[in-house]
Design an enzyme around this catalytic site. Structure first.
Site, PDB file in Angstrom:
ATOM      1  CG  HIS A  86      -1.712  -1.183   1.287  1.00 32.15           C
ATOM      2  ND1 HIS A  86      -2.971  -1.422   0.494  1.00 32.15           N
ATOM      3  CD2 HIS A  86      -1.738  -2.174   2.011  1.00 32.15           C
ATOM      4  CE1 HIS A  86      -3.558  -2.513   0.679  1.00 32.15           C
ATOM      5  NE2 HIS A  86      -2.781  -2.962   1.806  1.00 32.15           N
TER       6      HIS A  86
ATOM      7  CB  CYS B 204      -2.158   3.842  -3.408  1.00 27.92           C
ATOM      8  SG  CYS B 204      -3.661   2.783  -3.661  1.00 27.92           S
TER       9      CYS B 204
END
Length: 436
Positions: free
Chosen positions: A145, A186
């Protein structure tokens, strides 16, 4: 003395020439930072990357792998000991040699591995680090992430500024001749943008997303009840599986992946002239003939979802697949809890922002709406670390939805909001509410 030096000169020249013209060795560092069944796809991506570089001839002793390793034998795995990266795909876990597991998958350890700090890794995992030299080619693949200027890494953060300094140190210490970095996360473009990756140190990087958007998970498996891959990672690896890498350039692979990834903007940074080099120079130059993967591949964009919505989609699937009313009720409770957690996350960030600017509603609105580029790393890094440690209820590193809101801290820092005001707001939120 002069005569002796003159006599040695041809030997010195010969040794130098041999070192300069020496065939580069190939090294790979492959990392999946996350854990948990709903993050299945990250370790599946990493295992697939391992298979690619092994198939293409990089020996085990020059591949360093970091992954939590809680997926293959997870109680939710219907095929114990096997991990797949696409529907009905092959097992990508078999043969993967893992150097660092569980809590060893840590940003400090990762940076020590990159910088070749063998002494610093004594007693940790295999202890192996990059031992590459000034002519060698290094391939780094990271999956996890992300948020502005950082990547979630186990229970901690890898900050862009720290990665930047490590890469500069590697260049200064001649730890590589050329290096390529692929990042799946991300907002991963924020790890290299705004001169965080200089163009003159022979490093080429591509990322799954630009500095302001999510990367996307793909291949929802209704049997495993989780996503098997990430769009960007799947695209570059499926390309590497089917192409002759000795005739495909880095730029060609980048353009293919960018064109075929319509869920986010795939980006490139650093020394773009390296794009003329063959992919084989980094993912392995196998001198033996092998059969390339020509199997039809499903389109990963079809069922792709933003990373922060993965857990929501998994729970929704479990609700629809529940075999009994009690099971359905339990999954609905989990789904409602997740929705409440997301609402509380939004409230937490808005509360901290409001306190940071003395509840000026106009400024709060602007901060919640704008997306400024991250330049003030000296402000942003300590603030995000302070939030991580002083607001444990937010579960920041594991809460991908919360990571999507760290842009507000970028905006606070870029507006020159005093650090003590932001930290005080975090403390106040922890004291006066149950949000933290």
């Amino acid at each position: 003395m002069v005569r002796k030096l003159l006599a040695l000169l041809p030997l010195i020249v010969a040794v130098y020439a041999r070192s300069v013209n020496e065939e580069p060795k190939h090294w790979a560092v492959i990392v999946a930072g996350s854990n948990g069944w709903y993050n299945y796809r990250h370790q599946a991506d990493a295992c697939h990357a391992y298979q690619i570089v092994r198939k293409n001839g990089i020996p085990e002793e020059r591949i360093i792998t970091m992954m939590y390793d809680d997926i293959a034998y997870n109680e939710e795995n219907p095929t114990p000991g096997k991990i797949i990266n696409r529907p009905d795909g092959p097992d990508v876990y078999e043969g993967v040699k893992i150097d660092y597991r569980k809590e060893e998958v840590d940003p400090k350890n990762f940076l020590k591995v990159l910088s070749g700090d063998k002494e610093g890794m004594v007693g940790i995992g295999s202890g192996r680090v990059l031992e590459s030299g000034p002519n060698d080619h290094v391939f780094v693949n990271f999956v996890d992430h992300g948020a502005p200027g950082l990547i979630a890494f186990g229970s901690k953060f890898l900050h862009a500024s720290d990665l930047h300094h490590t890469i500069l140190k590697m260049h200064k210490d001649k730890r590589y001749g050329k290096m390529v970095i692929y990042v799946e996360a991300c907002e991963s473009g924020s790890m290299f943008t705004n001169n965080l990756l200089p163009k003159d140190i022979n490093v080429f990087a591509t990322t799954a997303a630009n500095p302001h958007e999510s990367s996307y998970a793909c291949y929802m498996d209704k049997v495993r009840k989780t996503f098997l891959g990430d769009v960007y990672s799947v695209r570059w690896m499926e390309d590497s599986d089917r192409e002759d890498l000795s005739t495909e350039t880095l730029t060609k692979q980048f353009e293919i992946v960018r064109r075929e990834t319509n869920t986010s903007h795939v980006m490139e940074y650093g020394n773009l002239t390296m794009g003329d080099m063959d992919v084989a120079e980094f993912q392995g130059k196998n001198t033996q003939m092998h059969i390339f993967d020509k199997m039809p591949i499903p389109n990963p964009n079809v069922d792709a979802v933003p990373s922060e919505d993965v857990e929501m989609n998994i729970l929704q699937l479990k609700v629809t697949q529940a075999k009994t009313e009690s099971e359905r009720g339990l999954e609905k409770q989990k789904l409602e809890h997740l929705k409440n957690t997301r609402r509380r996350t939004e409230e937490t960030f808005k509360h901290i922002v409001a306190l940071s600017v003395n509840n000026n509603k106009d400024i709060v609105y602007d901060i919640m709406m704008e997306r400024r580029p991250l330049l003030s790393h000296d402000c942003y890094k300590p603030i995000t670390e302070y939030l991580r440690t002083n607001c444990p209820g937010l579960n920041l590193v594991q809460n991908d939805y919360a990571l999507r809101h760290l842009y507000t801290f970028v905006n606070l820092c870029e507006r020159r909001t005093p650090q003590e005001a932001i930290m005080g707001a975090i403390d106040k939120t922890a004291e006066d509410t149950d949000l933290c």
